[in-house]
Design an enzyme around this catalytic site. Structure first.
Site, PDB file in Angstrom:
ATOM      1  N   HIS A 359      68.949   7.937  34.876  1.00  0.00           N
ATOM      2  CA  HIS A 359      68.177   6.764  35.320  1.00  0.00           C
ATOM      3  C   HIS A 359      66.926   7.100  36.107  1.00  0.00           C
ATOM      4  CE1 HIS A 359      71.153   3.593  34.281  1.00  0.00           C
ATOM      5  NE2 HIS A 359      72.008   4.573  34.482  1.00  0.00           N
ATOM      6  N   LYS A 547      61.487  -5.625  44.480  1.00  0.00           N
ATOM      7  CA  LYS A 547      62.217  -4.439  44.041  1.00  0.00           C
ATOM      8  C   LYS A 547      62.443  -3.579  45.271  1.00  0.00           C
ATOM      9  CE  LYS A 547      58.689  -3.679  41.143  1.00  0.00           C
ATOM     10  NZ  LYS A 547      59.439  -3.570  39.903  1.00  0.00           N
ATOM     11  N   ARG A 548      63.254  -2.519  45.155  1.00  0.00           N
ATOM     12  CA  ARG A 548      63.408  -1.626  46.296  1.00  0.00           C
ATOM     13  C   ARG A 548      62.043  -1.092  46.731  1.00  0.00           C
ATOM     14  NH1 ARG A 548      68.682  -0.266  48.232  1.00  0.00           N
ATOM     15  NH2 ARG A 548      67.572   1.252  49.495  1.00  0.00           N
ATOM     16  N   LYS A 553      56.792   3.032  43.552  1.00  0.00           N
ATOM     17  CA  LYS A 553      56.655   1.667  43.037  1.00  0.00           C
ATOM     18  C   LYS A 553      55.348   1.014  43.523  1.00  0.00           C
ATOM     19  CE  LYS A 553      61.706   1.028  42.843  1.00  0.00           C
ATOM     20  NZ  LYS A 553      62.065   0.749  41.442  1.00  0.00           N
ATOM     21  N   THR A 655      63.827  -3.288  35.313  1.00  0.00           N
ATOM     22  CA  THR A 655      64.517  -4.386  34.638  1.00  0.00           C
ATOM     23  C   THR A 655      64.032  -5.730  35.165  1.00  0.00           C
ATOM     24  OG1 THR A 655      66.347  -3.918  36.164  1.00  0.00           O
ATOM     25  CG2 THR A 655      66.651  -3.249  33.878  1.00  0.00           C
ATOM     26  N   LYS A 659      63.158  -9.657  33.468  1.00  0.00           N
ATOM     27  CA  LYS A 659      63.580 -10.963  33.988  1.00  0.00           C
ATOM     28  C   LYS A 659      62.369 -11.885  34.164  1.00  0.00           C
ATOM     29  CE  LYS A 659      67.161  -8.413  36.353  1.00  0.00           C
ATOM     30  NZ  LYS A 659      67.480  -7.649  37.572  1.00  0.00           N
TER      31      LYS A 659
HETATM   32  C1  26V Z   1      70.242   7.511  43.263  1.00  0.00           C
HETATM   33  C2  26V Z   1      70.806   8.010  44.371  1.00  0.00           C
HETATM   34  C3  26V Z   1      70.573   9.408  44.687  1.00  0.00           C
HETATM   35  C4  26V Z   1      71.640   9.944  45.535  1.00  0.00           C
HETATM   36  C5  26V Z   1      71.936   9.060  46.707  1.00  0.00           C
HETATM   37  C6  26V Z   1      72.259   7.663  46.354  1.00  0.00           C
HETATM   38  C7  26V Z   1      71.590   7.184  45.171  1.00  0.00           C
HETATM   39  C8  26V Z   1      71.781   5.883  44.828  1.00  0.00           C
HETATM   40  C9  26V Z   1      71.212   5.399  43.716  1.00  0.00           C
HETATM   41  C10 26V Z   1      70.454   6.213  42.949  1.00  0.00           C
HETATM   42  C11 26V Z   1      69.939   5.616  41.731  1.00  0.00           C
HETATM   43  C12 26V Z   1      68.552   5.873  41.517  1.00  0.00           C
HETATM   44  C13 26V Z   1      68.301   5.663  40.148  1.00  0.00           C
HETATM   45  C14 26V Z   1      67.977   4.240  39.832  1.00  0.00           C
HETATM   46  O1  26V Z   1      68.333   3.244  40.431  1.00  0.00           O
HETATM   47  N1  26V Z   1      67.249   4.168  38.794  1.00  0.00           N
HETATM   48  C15 26V Z   1      66.781   2.924  38.276  1.00  0.00           C
HETATM   49  O2  26V Z   1      67.639   2.590  37.188  1.00  0.00           O
HETATM   50  C16 26V Z   1      67.256   1.387  36.585  1.00  0.00           C
HETATM   51  C17 26V Z   1      68.282   1.077  35.530  1.00  0.00           C
HETATM   52  O3  26V Z   1      68.236   2.034  34.522  1.00  0.00           O
HETATM   53  C18 26V Z   1      65.867   1.523  36.012  1.00  0.00           C
HETATM   54  O4  26V Z   1      65.483   0.301  35.452  1.00  0.00           O
HETATM   55  C19 26V Z   1      64.885   1.920  37.100  1.00  0.00           C
HETATM   56  O5  26V Z   1      63.614   2.167  36.543  1.00  0.00           O
HETATM   57  C20 26V Z   1      65.367   3.145  37.806  1.00  0.00           C
HETATM   58  O6  26V Z   1      64.555   3.442  38.930  1.00  0.00           O
END
Ligand code: 26V
Length: 823
Positions: A359, A547-548, A553, A655, A659
């Site tokens: 992701h 968004k976050r 971003k 995403t 929406k």
């Molecule tokens: C990563 C990490 C890294 C370790 C610590 C905790 C933590 C928690 C969450 C994440 C996830 C980061 C990746 C993420 O959210 N990616 C997003 O995924 C979406 C669904 O595929 C995508 O639409 C976004 O572009 C992407 O940033």
């Protein structure tokens, strides 16, 4: 198959519940109690279908998906369940007949959001669950029942302040505790081995600490098909039988430690998004829910199958990012140590059962665990990873003839770290990205060595969203207009929206479409009045970035642009400007200082703009606190403009862009992630694309030829805008407040470290694109047409399409045709 709804029974259920659980009558129960009563009455209808679905599973033993995810950002369930059951109106009628002078929406608001996720990745998992049930695919969502989900954000004096999200305090009417499915999870200790009489080596973990994993199931209701999957969230409890044993041995300390472990393990969701920190508790959480899920999946499989060789035909584990990647080694452990398979057989089964979704390409998000920490906590799992890696490196050398240098780079274990993405790739039959461009970058750049070795594993699955929540529930007026115009097939086939295209030029449809957008803007204005005390002009352009908060971003670029507009208005008080309301919503990871400072900056700019009598005629800036699924459902339908402005190559997909499009907003965006596919669907006339492309960004990185310093000196407007960050314009009391932001943009000539997200490079093109937005909005009819075309062309971005592709191209699932009698 619709859900059976019996009005008088439903009424009785509500009255009974209020009497039995609140010991009250309808007249004097609270709104919260009323919500609980309605939720339980709905749950009662769901239960029969849930049992029937489970029975069909047991009879037909279909291939089953286990979607492993640390996050499920599902939001509220009541309204969504009513939409999917098709009984929204009926339930409102019951409330009316009971003479409850409250509309359903107010009751829905009593439900806390299940905020068990950070952002895109967690929300995607929730949309996937909705599509899986709607398409009747046998699936479990498997995750953690956090006691505290993503923090509640308040804005105090312009700063983000975090508060705990005690979402379970009133109980959760949707969950069912399944004590019968508890599993023991072991941490720490040592591994010893012995050789049996037939010469086979056995490994035994000793002196470990353990916790009990107890599942809570939540129903995921399919759209009008009577099909209910479970979201299985694991809670941790101390295993008391062990406590007694330890007391006997006097090992009081250990008993207390196990209590503490169980309590802390599932306490809170880590609030980081795209930023990895090697925290031991996080690794414990990962292994905890993965081990519990795998143990239970294998036990269930063994009930109806005699040979584990059939596992890949009956079970698939999809790993949502690397967070559950330890599943590869845990499955090996179960097959080797508990099922006594040989290594080659076990590895063959594992690599035909596990699949991995990537992701993000953000380097700081890549998980790699220090060997010391990992091997201490999971000693047997570590041994297995070592062996997987040893064999993998041999194959790279002997079968693929790669250089030692490349082998070192690809090694799962190197430089004292375990690289979880590499473990996931080696242990899976499928590796997918989440938008076409993202998958290409994985193949050609980030994971190219792996792509060269395993080209057949790599594939793309462009993300999607569920139209049931994001149109059906969030925008009921537009949903009704669409259904009235083209029928209701779009609920399960979003490509049907193409049929709206001819109506883009139909005067009466255009008016209705526009009226609905206006109502949604008024609805959001009410929300903002209540929460921010700010009055919005619903005739202005609603320009939204929610968004976050992350540097890539580029919320900062949005704010700098607002400052440029501020200056333009001040310079030209009699000019003609198109009124615009800039709306932000964003949580920052609590430890991400720069992101938090950007929130403060947005609020400082909001104060400046909103309190300037001249400027506020044209501009309003609002920061909506605590952006979450529920307020997203109010914000997104009200947007005219969707800000999707990440540095090209950085946003894997996005995403919210989908929406917004679905709800008739026009995108201002870079050619990044799924924006590229949105552009392909709507065509250049109906989107505002600007800025560097992925390729340009990647080249500019490599060449090191980027000089934000030059832009700062050559563009007087940008120069003036940046100076307002440091000359007290925004924070007269502490003029140094934003120096850090200023300096991160322009350190000195040729410094690679400044402006790593190319904000100054893209600021002018962004500004120009925004001028085109103004111009387009002035052509009122033209704008409405573009908005309708956006909605009409959003069919590709249904998560139903995404899930069908996963099912046929990765999972090999089949829709479970249910015997009608089973209802
Ligand atoms: C990563 C990490 C890294 C370790 C610590 C905790 C933590 C928690 C969450 C994440 C996830 C980061 C990746 C993420 O959210 N990616 C997003 O995924 C979406 C669904 O595929 C995508 O639409 C976004 O572009 C992407 O940033």
């Amino acid at each position: 198959m619709s859900y059976s709804f019996n009005k008088s029974k439903f009424k009785e259920e509500i009255l009974d519940h209020v009497r039995n659980f609140s010991r009250k009558t309808l007249e004097d129960c609270s709104l919260q109690e009323l919500y609980q009563a309605v939720a339980f009455a709905v749950r009662d209808i769901i239960t029969d279908h849930w049992i029937a679905t489970q029975r069909a599973y047991n009879q037909k033993t279909p291939k089953t998906l286990y979607y492993l995810s640390m996050e499920f950002l599902i939001g509220r369930a009541l309204g969504n369940n009513l939409v999917n059951m098709g009984i929204m109106e009926e339930v409102q009628e019951v409330l009316d007949e009971l003479n409850i002078k409250i509309n359903l929406a107010a009751i829905e608001e009593q439900e806390p959001d299940a905020g068990l996720g950070n952002g895109g990745l967690g929300r995607l998992a929730a949309c996937f669950m909705d599509s899986l049930s709607t398409l009747s695919y046998p699936a479990y969502g498997c995750g953690i029942r956090y006691n505290y989900g993503i923090f509640k954000q308040k804005i105090e004096d312009g700063y983000q302040v975090e508060y705990p999200d005690d979402w379970l305090k009133n109980g959760n009417p949707w969950e069912v505790k399944r004590t019968d499915n508890a599993r023991e999870i072991k941490f720490g200790g040592t591994v010893s081995s012995f050789v049996d009489e037939r010469g086979k080596i056995h490994f035994v973990q000793q002196d470990y600490e353990s916790v009990l994993a107890i599942p809570y199931d939540m129903p995921i209701v399919g759209y009008k098909n009577g099909f209910i999957n479970a979201l299985r969230l694991w809670d941790a409890e101390a295993p008391d039988k062990f406590i007694l044993r330890f007391f006997d041995q006097g090992a009081y300390q250990k008993a207390v430690e196990q209590q503490t472990l169980a309590k802390t393990l599932v306490e809170v969701l880590y609030p980081n998004d795209n930023h990895y920190q090697g925290k031991e508790l996080r690794l414990k959480q990962q292994y905890f829910f993965v081990s519990a899920t795998l143990q239970q999946a294998i036990a269930k499989f063994k009930k109806s199958h005699s040979s584990l060789y059939l596992l890949p035909e009956k079970v698939v584990f999809q790993m949502n990012d690397t967070h559950p990647a330890v599943a590869v080694a845990e499955l090996m452990r179960i097959l080797l140590d508990e099922e006594q398979l040989e290594w080659d057989e076990a590895f063959d089964i594992t690599t035909r059962t596990c699949a991995y979704t990537n992701h993000t390409i953000m380097i700081e998000a890549l998980e790699s665990w220090p060997i010391d920490l990992f091997s201490k906590l999971l000693p047997r799992i570590y041994q297995i990873i070592e062996e997987i890696n040893r064999r993998f490196c041999i194959s790279l050398r002997e079968e693929h003839h790669l250089s030692e240098n490349i082998i070192h780079n690809m090694s799962i274990i190197s430089d004292g770290q375990i690289k979880m993405a590499y473990l996931a790739i080696v242990g899976s039959f499928s590796v997918n990205g989440v938008a076409a461009i993202h998958t290409e970058i994985l193949k050609k750049d980030v994971l190219k060595n792996f792509y060269n070795v395993y080209p057949q594993k790599f594939n793309n699955k462009t993300n999607g969203i569920t139209q049931r929540r994001w149109l059906g529930h969030a925008n009921p007026e537009l949903a009704a207009l669409i259904t009235h115009t083209i029928g209701d097939k779009w609920y399960t086939d979003l490509m049907e929206l193409k049929k709206l295209l001819p109506y883009a030029h139909d005067k009466s449809f255009m008016k209705e479409f526009d009226d609905i957008k206006f109502h949604n803007k008024v609805r959001l204005a009410q929300y903002v009045k209540e929460h921010n005390g700010i009055v919005l002009n619903p005739h202005s352009i609603y320009d939204v970035q929610v968004k976050r908060l992350h540097e890539y971003k580029r919320q900062l670029m949005n704010v700098l642009h607002i400052l440029m507009l501020y200056n333009e208005i001040k310079d030209n008080p009699n000019g003609n400007f198109v009124p615009r309301t800039f709306i932000f919503g964003a949580k920052a990871a609590p430890g991400y200082r720069k992101a938090k400072l950007i929130i403060k900056l947005i609020n400082a700019v909001a104060d400046k703009v909103n309190n300037d009598p001249l400027v506020r005629k044209y501009l309003t800036v609002v920061f909506i606190e605590n952006y979450n699924v529920s307020n997203a459902e109010i914000i997104i339908p009200a947007a005219n403009v969707s800000e999707q402005i990440s540095t090209a190559s950085k946003e894997a997909s996005g995403t919210s862009n989908m929406k917004f499009m679905l709800n008739g907003a026009l995108t201002v965006g870079t050619l990044d992630g799924a924006n590229i596919e949105i552009y392909e669907e709507v065509g250049p006339e109906n989107i505002f694309i600007f800025g560097l492309t992925c390729q340009e960004v990647l080249e500019l990185y490599k060449s090191g030829n980027y000089s934000p310093w030059d832009i700062y000196h050559n563009d007087s407007e940008i120069n003036r805008t940046l100076k307002s960050l440091i000359n007290g314009t925004l924070s007269p009391d502490s003029p140094d407040l934003f120096v850090e932001i200023y300096e991160s943009l322009i350190n000195r000539a040729g410094d690679n470290l400044s402006d790593p997200y190319f904000i100054l490079k893209d600021l002018r093109p962004y500004h120009a694109a925004q001028k085109l937005v103004d111009k387009a909005y002035l052509d009122k009819e033209g704008w409405i047409q573009k908005a309708i075309i956006n909605t009409a062309c959003s069919g590709k971005f249904s998560s139903d399409r995404t899930i069908k592709q996963y099912s046929s191209e990765i999972w090999g699932l089949e829709s479970l045709k249910m015997n009608k009698k089973s209802y």
